[in-house]
Write a protein that holds these residues in place. Structure first.
Motif, PDB file in Angstrom:
ATOM      1  N   ASP A 263      56.200  41.982  19.158  1.00 42.56           N
ATOM      2  CA  ASP A 263      56.401  41.492  20.525  1.00 42.56           C
ATOM      3  C   ASP A 263      55.443  42.179  21.489  1.00 42.56           C
ATOM      4  OD1 ASP A 263      58.368  39.980  19.465  1.00 42.56           O
ATOM      5  OD2 ASP A 263      60.045  41.101  20.322  1.00 42.56           O
ATOM      6  N   ALA A 264      54.878  41.368  22.365  1.00 39.62           N
ATOM      7  CA  ALA A 264      53.937  41.895  23.356  1.00 39.62           C
ATOM      8  C   ALA A 264      54.688  42.498  24.534  1.00 39.62           C
ATOM      9  CB  ALA A 264      53.015  40.778  23.846  1.00 39.62           C
ATOM     10  N   ASP A 265      54.075  43.516  25.133  1.00 42.24           N
ATOM     11  CA  ASP A 265      54.602  44.095  26.372  1.00 42.24           C
ATOM     12  C   ASP A 265      54.145  43.196  27.517  1.00 42.24           C
ATOM     13  OD1 ASP A 265      55.195  45.546  28.647  1.00 42.24           O
ATOM     14  OD2 ASP A 265      54.672  47.474  27.752  1.00 42.24           O
ATOM     15  N   ILE A 266      55.060  42.371  28.022  1.00 43.09           N
ATOM     16  CA  ILE A 266      54.693  41.340  28.992  1.00 43.09           C
ATOM     17  C   ILE A 266      54.065  41.947  30.239  1.00 43.09           C
ATOM     18  CG2 ILE A 266      55.551  39.432  30.392  1.00 43.09           C
ATOM     19  CD1 ILE A 266      55.529  38.934  27.378  1.00 43.09           C
ATOM     20  N   ALA A 267      54.618  43.042  30.742  1.00 41.19           N
ATOM     21  CA  ALA A 267      54.069  43.679  31.939  1.00 41.19           C
ATOM     22  C   ALA A 267      52.632  44.141  31.690  1.00 41.19           C
ATOM     23  CB  ALA A 267      54.938  44.851  32.365  1.00 41.19           C
ATOM     24  N   GLU A 268      52.413  44.708  30.506  1.00 39.63           N
ATOM     25  CA  GLU A 268      51.064  45.175  30.172  1.00 39.63           C
ATOM     26  C   GLU A 268      50.103  44.001  30.018  1.00 39.63           C
ATOM     27  OE1 GLU A 268      48.780  47.822  26.715  1.00 39.63           O
ATOM     28  OE2 GLU A 268      50.945  47.452  26.601  1.00 39.63           O
ATOM     29  N   VAL A 269      50.575  42.930  29.389  1.00 38.12           N
ATOM     30  CA  VAL A 269      49.721  41.760  29.202  1.00 38.12           C
ATOM     31  C   VAL A 269      49.326  41.153  30.545  1.00 38.12           C
ATOM     32  CG1 VAL A 269      49.621  39.408  28.277  1.00 38.12           C
ATOM     33  CG2 VAL A 269      50.627  41.250  26.911  1.00 38.12           C
ATOM     34  N   ILE A 270      50.282  41.032  31.473  1.00 42.50           N
ATOM     35  CA  ILE A 270      49.981  40.469  32.796  1.00 42.50           C
ATOM     36  C   ILE A 270      48.961  41.344  33.527  1.00 42.50           C
ATOM     37  CG2 ILE A 270      50.952  39.964  35.062  1.00 42.50           C
ATOM     38  CD1 ILE A 270      53.522  39.130  33.676  1.00 42.50           C
ATOM     39  N   THR A 271      49.170  42.665  33.443  1.00 40.42           N
ATOM     40  CA  THR A 271      48.227  43.585  34.094  1.00 40.42           C
ATOM     41  C   THR A 271      46.829  43.447  33.514  1.00 40.42           C
ATOM     42  OG1 THR A 271      50.020  45.159  34.528  1.00 40.42           O
ATOM     43  CG2 THR A 271      47.765  45.996  34.647  1.00 40.42           C
ATOM     44  N   ASN A 272      46.729  43.416  32.184  1.00 46.25           N
ATOM     45  CA  ASN A 272      45.424  43.269  31.538  1.00 46.25           C
ATOM     46  C   ASN A 272      44.782  41.923  31.863  1.00 46.25           C
ATOM     47  OD1 ASN A 272      45.691  45.781  30.368  1.00 46.25           O
ATOM     48  ND2 ASN A 272      46.510  44.988  28.430  1.00 46.25           N
ATOM     49  N   LEU A 273      45.623  40.876  31.964  1.00 45.76           N
ATOM     50  CA  LEU A 273      45.084  39.548  32.275  1.00 45.76           C
ATOM     51  C   LEU A 273      44.497  39.528  33.678  1.00 45.76           C
ATOM     52  CD1 LEU A 273      44.653  36.581  31.553  1.00 45.76           C
ATOM     53  CD2 LEU A 273      46.998  36.124  32.314  1.00 45.76           C
ATOM     54  N   LYS A 274      45.218  40.112  34.618  1.00 46.11           N
ATOM     55  CA  LYS A 274      44.701  40.145  35.995  1.00 46.11           C
ATOM     56  C   LYS A 274      43.408  40.971  36.057  1.00 46.11           C
ATOM     57  CE  LYS A 274      46.344  38.468  38.944  1.00 46.11           C
ATOM     58  NZ  LYS A 274      46.180  37.083  39.450  1.00 46.11           N
ATOM     59  N   THR A 275      43.370  42.065  35.317  1.00 46.33           N
ATOM     60  CA  THR A 275      42.153  42.879  35.282  1.00 46.33           C
ATOM     61  C   THR A 275      40.993  42.084  34.693  1.00 46.33           C
ATOM     62  OG1 THR A 275      43.468  44.893  35.025  1.00 46.33           O
ATOM     63  CG2 THR A 275      41.141  45.017  34.414  1.00 46.33           C
ATOM     64  N   GLN A 276      41.277  41.357  33.603  1.00 46.82           N
ATOM     65  CA  GLN A 276      40.219  40.570  32.970  1.00 46.82           C
ATOM     66  C   GLN A 276      39.749  39.443  33.882  1.00 46.82           C
ATOM     67  OE1 GLN A 276      38.774  41.450  30.105  1.00 46.82           O
ATOM     68  NE2 GLN A 276      37.289  39.810  30.496  1.00 46.82           N
ATOM     69  N   GLU A 277      40.659  38.869  34.651  1.00 51.33           N
ATOM     70  CA  GLU A 277      40.253  37.835  35.609  1.00 51.33           C
ATOM     71  C   GLU A 277      39.288  38.410  36.644  1.00 51.33           C
ATOM     72  OE1 GLU A 277      43.856  36.338  37.215  1.00 51.33           O
ATOM     73  OE2 GLU A 277      44.244  34.977  35.522  1.00 51.33           O
ATOM     74  N   GLY A 278      39.560  39.649  37.085  1.00 50.86           N
ATOM     75  CA  GLY A 278      38.645  40.298  38.029  1.00 50.86           C
ATOM     76  C   GLY A 278      37.284  40.549  37.410  1.00 50.86           C
ATOM     77  N   VAL A 279      37.292  40.990  36.142  1.00 55.52           N
ATOM     78  CA  VAL A 279      36.035  41.220  35.431  1.00 55.52           C
ATOM     79  C   VAL A 279      35.262  39.914  35.289  1.00 55.52           C
ATOM     80  CG1 VAL A 279      35.030  41.908  33.220  1.00 55.52           C
ATOM     81  CG2 VAL A 279      36.900  43.247  34.205  1.00 55.52           C
ATOM     82  N   HIS A 280      36.007  38.842  35.012  1.00 56.83           N
ATOM     83  CA  HIS A 280      35.347  37.551  34.817  1.00 56.83           C
ATOM     84  C   HIS A 280      34.707  37.060  36.125  1.00 56.83           C
ATOM     85  CE1 HIS A 280      34.534  33.819  32.706  1.00 56.83           C
ATOM     86  NE2 HIS A 280      35.071  33.138  33.711  1.00 56.83           N
ATOM     87  N   ARG A 281      35.414  37.247  37.216  1.00 59.27           N
ATOM     88  CA  ARG A 281      34.840  36.835  38.504  1.00 59.27           C
ATOM     89  C   ARG A 281      33.584  37.662  38.821  1.00 59.27           C
ATOM     90  NH1 ARG A 281      40.347  36.255  40.089  1.00 59.27           N
ATOM     91  NH2 ARG A 281      40.358  38.419  40.859  1.00 59.27           N
ATOM     92  N   SER A 282      33.620  38.944  38.476  1.00 62.79           N
ATOM     93  CA  SER A 282      32.443  39.787  38.696  1.00 62.79           C
ATOM     94  C   SER A 282      31.288  39.320  37.826  1.00 62.79           C
ATOM     95  CB  SER A 282      32.776  41.240  38.382  1.00 62.79           C
ATOM     96  OG  SER A 282      33.805  41.714  39.236  1.00 62.79           O
ATOM     97  N   ALA A 283      31.599  38.940  36.613  1.00 66.59           N
ATOM     98  CA  ALA A 283      30.549  38.447  35.723  1.00 66.59           C
ATOM     99  C   ALA A 283      29.939  37.159  36.258  1.00 66.59           C
ATOM    100  CB  ALA A 283      31.117  38.230  34.327  1.00 66.59           C
ATOM    101  N   LEU A 284      30.771  36.299  36.821  1.00 66.91           N
ATOM    102  CA  LEU A 284      30.246  35.059  37.400  1.00 66.91           C
ATOM    103  C   LEU A 284      29.341  35.365  38.598  1.00 66.91           C
ATOM    104  CD1 LEU A 284      33.422  32.763  37.288  1.00 66.91           C
ATOM    105  CD2 LEU A 284      31.357  32.534  35.897  1.00 66.91           C
ATOM    106  N   GLY A 285      29.760  36.339  39.412  1.00 65.55           N
ATOM    107  CA  GLY A 285      28.926  36.724  40.555  1.00 65.55           C
ATOM    108  C   GLY A 285      27.596  37.292  40.112  1.00 65.55           C
ATOM    109  N   ALA A 286      27.610  38.124  39.065  1.00 62.33           N
ATOM    110  CA  ALA A 286      26.368  38.698  38.549  1.00 62.33           C
ATOM    111  C   ALA A 286      25.484  37.618  37.962  1.00 62.33           C
ATOM    112  CB  ALA A 286      26.686  39.757  37.494  1.00 62.33           C
ATOM    113  N   GLY A 287      26.128  36.639  37.328  1.00 61.74           N
ATOM    114  CA  GLY A 287      25.346  35.546  36.751  1.00 61.74           C
ATOM    115  C   GLY A 287      24.647  34.727  37.800  1.00 61.74           C
ATOM    116  N   ALA A 288      25.301  34.574  38.947  1.00 61.81           N
ATOM    117  CA  ALA A 288      24.670  33.800  40.020  1.00 61.81           C
ATOM    118  C   ALA A 288      23.396  34.486  40.506  1.00 61.81           C
ATOM    119  CB  ALA A 288      25.647  33.615  41.158  1.00 61.81           C
ATOM    120  N   ARG A 289      23.367  35.813  40.440  1.00 65.65           N
ATOM    121  CA  ARG A 289      22.175  36.542  40.858  1.00 65.65           C
ATOM    122  C   ARG A 289      21.085  36.520  39.792  1.00 65.65           C
ATOM    123  NH1 ARG A 289      26.531  39.407  42.809  1.00 65.65           N
ATOM    124  NH2 ARG A 289      26.536  39.774  45.082  1.00 65.65           N
ATOM    125  N   ILE A 290      21.486  36.381  38.553  1.00 67.83           N
ATOM    126  CA  ILE A 290      20.505  36.354  37.468  1.00 67.83           C
ATOM    127  C   ILE A 290      19.668  35.084  37.509  1.00 67.83           C
ATOM    128  CG2 ILE A 290      20.288  36.165  34.949  1.00 67.83           C
ATOM    129  CD1 ILE A 290      22.597  38.117  34.726  1.00 67.83           C
TER     130      ILE A 290
END
Length: 300
Positions: A263-290
């Protein structure tokens, strides 16, 4: 030697990193939707292997519980049947006392004989008690009736000689007998002097208009032996109940281990998902500059 970095290389790296970021988000979204750490064995072979072991243990424990339940059903029915046998013995004992009364007429004695004959037939029915189509007083020959109403010259007798135990596995290498040794009850002390033969002798005396009070001791011995066997059965029932309780505890423990493993730790999964969403948005921003302006943009 310096490596020349081209625009295509930058674009390829950006797409690869974006794809990896999306895979990570997809994995976390699957964990959140399923509530499990892994959805494929390849996600984590160690967790998958442990999960298979825990599921195998749970299946074994479930089967042991079914075996214990079946054993309890056999023993409960056996005890109820022996209780009826005891009631028959008590009624016969009462009639024997009445038959010893000097004021009892021969016709009354014959009536008592007829009643005891019916009680004997009922006793034969009890000896042929079944559960799920299996005779519980036939040892391991559960497909053959232990009492034959045509035996002993048509008088009826307990013909079974099988004293083997019907064993059920209630835990690993732990076996318990679901049945009792019916020879110690219906063929006590032996076939020549068992309870059916004693009843035959009583019926013959009463049908001839004579008292059968002299058989009181034999009936008392049969009844006392029956009580002793029921006590032994009761001790076995207590053991099966204890095993059943232990199996229930094991079931809870196995499920707890499965939960911790899968069983997954739901609180941990949600936290990691939100963090990954932030990383993904940063990657998209960096890609726009590339993606730099091309030569055509300067020809306007």
């Amino acid at each position: 030697m310096a490596l020349r970095v081209t625009q295509n290389m930058l674009n390829s790296n950006m797409l690869r990193n974006l794809h990896k970021s999306m895979l990570n988000m997809d994995k976390m979204q699957q964990q959140l939707a399923s509530g499990r750490k892994i959805n494929l064995p390849s996600d984590d072979p160690v967790v998958a292997t442990r999960g298979m072991f825990y599921r195998s243990s749970q299946m074994e424990n479930d089967q042991y519980k079914r075996n214990a339940s079946e054993a309890m059903s056999w023993m409960d029915l056996t005890d109820k049947t022996l209780d009826e046998v005891g009631n028959v013995m008590k009624r016969v004992s009462e009639l024997l006392v009445y038959s010893g009364n000097g004021a009892t007429s021969p016709d009354d004695l014959k009536t008592m004989g007829a009643e005891i004959a019916e009680l004997k037939k009922h006793l034969g029915t009890l000896a042929n008690q079944t559960i799920n189509g299996k005779y519980i007083f036939a040892g391991t020959e559960t497909d053959k009736a232990p009492y034959d109403e045509n035996a002993n010259g048509g008088k009826g007798d307990f013909i079974n000689k099988n004293s083997s135990e019907v064993l059920l596995e209630l835990s690993q290498n732990v076996f318990a007998a679901a049945n009792i040794n019916a020879q110690k009850i219906f063929n006590y002390p032996d076939n020549a002097g068992n309870m059916f033969k004693v009843l035959d002798n009583i019926i013959e005396e009463l049908n001839n208009g004579r008292s059968a009070a002299q058989f009181q001791d034999e009936i008392s011995q049969q009844y006392d032996n029956l009580l002793a066997e029921r006590a032994t059965l009761g001790a076995r029932v207590n053991r099966i109940e204890l095993i059943g309780e232990r199996l229930n505890v094991q079931e809870v423990n196995i499920k707890e281990l499965m939960s911790k493993n899968e069983d997954a730790d739901i609180a941990e999964v949600i936290t990691n998902l939100k963090t990954q969403e932030g990383v993904h948005r940063s990657a998209l921003g960096a890609g726009a500059r590339i993606i730099q302006p091309t030569l055509l943009d300067f020809l306007r």
